[in-house]
Write an enzyme that holds these catalytic residues in place. Structure first.
Site, short mmCIF file in Angstrom:
data_model
loop_
_atom_site.label_atom_id
_atom_site.label_comp_id
_atom_site.label_asym_id
_atom_site.label_seq_id
_atom_site.Cartn_x
_atom_site.Cartn_y
_atom_site.Cartn_z
N GLU A 62 0.83 -1.22 0.00
CA GLU A 62 0.00 0.00 0.00
C GLU A 62 0.86 1.25 0.00
OE1 GLU A 62 -3.64 0.86 2.01
OE2 GLU A 62 -4.26 -1.26 2.02
N TYR A 101 -6.87 4.16 -8.36
CA TYR A 101 -6.35 3.48 -7.17
C TYR A 101 -5.18 2.57 -7.54
CZ TYR A 101 -5.73 1.33 -2.72
OH TYR A 101 -5.16 0.92 -1.55
N GLU A 103 -1.21 0.97 -6.23
CA GLU A 103 -0.28 0.72 -5.13
C GLU A 103 1.04 0.20 -5.70
OE1 GLU A 103 -1.73 -2.17 -2.36
OE2 GLU A 103 -3.66 -1.17 -2.10
N HIS A 158 -0.51 -8.41 -2.07
CA HIS A 158 -1.56 -7.78 -1.30
C HIS A 158 -2.84 -8.08 -2.05
CE1 HIS A 158 -3.77 -3.87 0.06
NE2 HIS A 158 -4.15 -4.93 0.74
N ASP A 192 0.01 -9.07 2.85
CA ASP A 192 -1.36 -9.00 3.36
C ASP A 192 -2.23 -9.83 2.42
OD1 ASP A 192 -3.88 -8.42 4.21
OD2 ASP A 192 -3.78 -6.26 3.76
N ASP A 237 -2.23 -11.18 7.48
CA ASP A 237 -0.87 -11.10 6.92
C ASP A 237 -0.14 -12.42 7.14
OD1 ASP A 237 -0.46 -7.88 6.48
OD2 ASP A 237 -1.85 -8.37 8.10
N HIS A 277 -2.49 -2.50 10.23
CA HIS A 277 -1.87 -3.83 10.28
C HIS A 277 -0.61 -3.80 11.13
CE1 HIS A 277 -3.95 -6.01 6.90
NE2 HIS A 277 -4.32 -4.76 6.65
#
Ligand SMILES: *[C@@H]1O[C@H](CO)[C@@H](O)[C@H](O)[C@H]1NC(C)=O
Length: 312
Positions: A62, A101, A103, A158, A192, A237, A277
């Site tokens: 992220e 969006y 990452e 992720h 994650d 995770d 997290h």
């Protein structure tokens, strides 16, 4: 008398080498929207710096640093904070299905203990394959000469919560491709995974080859909480290793979350400013003990010879 001290010296040097080096730590941390606004909060950056400086290699997820300033700032802060080591990073492109969006996967590593020896961005569309991932794994191979395993590959992921089952299953194909490409069994998958609670239903687990295939060891114990919020308790995770060699190179029972809230005495609110997290971590064993013993014996014999030469 001199030779006695010489012998003693060799003995001590040998012992130091056997016991000296510390274990090698691999971490994975979902930083929950790491970008400009977090980088401006100095207490948050300080905590993140402390957390990452515990790891020889740390996967960040992220990372949403569109201005490309937060990550360089983090690396230079790490290098100022921890003078014992030098830190560098290797980052994927921005990944995601929608332009709004995106990452990045980022590996931060100590340049004095680790070298990057290969990187591979898993493709979006392979012939005959549907687009399985929101964020295709950015696969990196590392050399770490001081560890028992010496070289290994990390596959980050992720997952998208709503597609967890499918993405985790598809990771198994990535693993096969990577093993073939780099001719190695020494592969770890981490990140994650959203592999718990509502996102991975019990009844679906039998359809996930990453879970059902033997040969893969899931290191983070079920029912450990990798989330900061006291109202949630989920093992999202994960760290998974492929093959017996890698499994044996792991320090037994060393895998788990790092509860930085408790460790650094933060309130839940302060901890949540850092992330929702906890990082997860695992230790790798040092270079084979037998190797060190033989080096020690070599020094001992050398010492003994020197002793004899000086006494005749
Ligand atoms: C879930 O996977 C499907 C098929 O690969 C994809 O079309 C869809 O956009 C995914 N959902 C999300 C939220 O990414």
């Amino acid at each position: 008398m001199t030779s006695f001290f010489l012998l003693l010296l060799f003995f001590l040097v040998g012992m130091c080498d056997v016991q000296g080096a510390s274990d090698f730590r691999i971490c994975a941390f979902n930083l929950q929207h790491f970008g400009e606004s977090k980088s401006k909060k100095s207490d948050v950056m300080y905590t993140i710096t402390r957390i990452i400086s515990r790891c020889d290699v740390c996967l960040l997820q992220e990372v949403r640093d569109s201005k490309e300033k937060a990550l360089p700032q983090l690396i230079s802060q790490l290098n100022r904070y921890d003078k014992q080591h030098q830190y560098a990073s290797v980052a994927s492109e921005r990944l995601g299905r929608s332009a709004s969006y995106q990452e990045q996967y980022v590996f931060v590593y100590r340049t004095d203990t680790v070298t990057v020896t290969g990187q591979y961005q898993y493709p979006d569309d392979r012939p005959g394959d549907v687009d399985a991932f929101s964020r295709e794994p950015f696969v990196v191979r590392f050399r770490a000469p001081k560890t028992a395993i010496k070289e290994f590959v990390l596959i980050p992921q992720h997952t998208t919560p709503t597609n967890t089952t499918k993405e985790l299953d598809a990771l198994y194909d990535v693993l096969q491709d990577v093993k073939r490409m780099w001719r190695t069994e020494n592969v770890m998958l981490l990140g994650d995974f959203n592999a718990d609670c509502g996102y991975l239903a019990k009844k679906n687990r039998k359809n996930v080859r990453l879970i059902t295939e033997k040969n893969l060891v899931w290191l983070i114990p079920e029912k450990t909480d990798t989330t900061v919020r006291s109202s949630t308790s989920c093992t999202y995770d994960r760290i998974v290793v492929n093959g017996e060699t890698f499994a044996r190179a792991v320090v037994p029972s060393s895998a788990g979350p790092f509860n930085f809230q408790m460790e650094y005495r933060l309130t839940e609110e302060q901890a949540l400013e850092v992330s929702d997290h906890y990082p997860v971590q695992v230790l790798l064993k040092n270079k084979a003990f037998s190797e060190k013993i033989s080096k020690f014996l070599f020094l001992f014999v050398l010492g003994h010879l020197a002793f004899q030469m000086l006494t005749t």
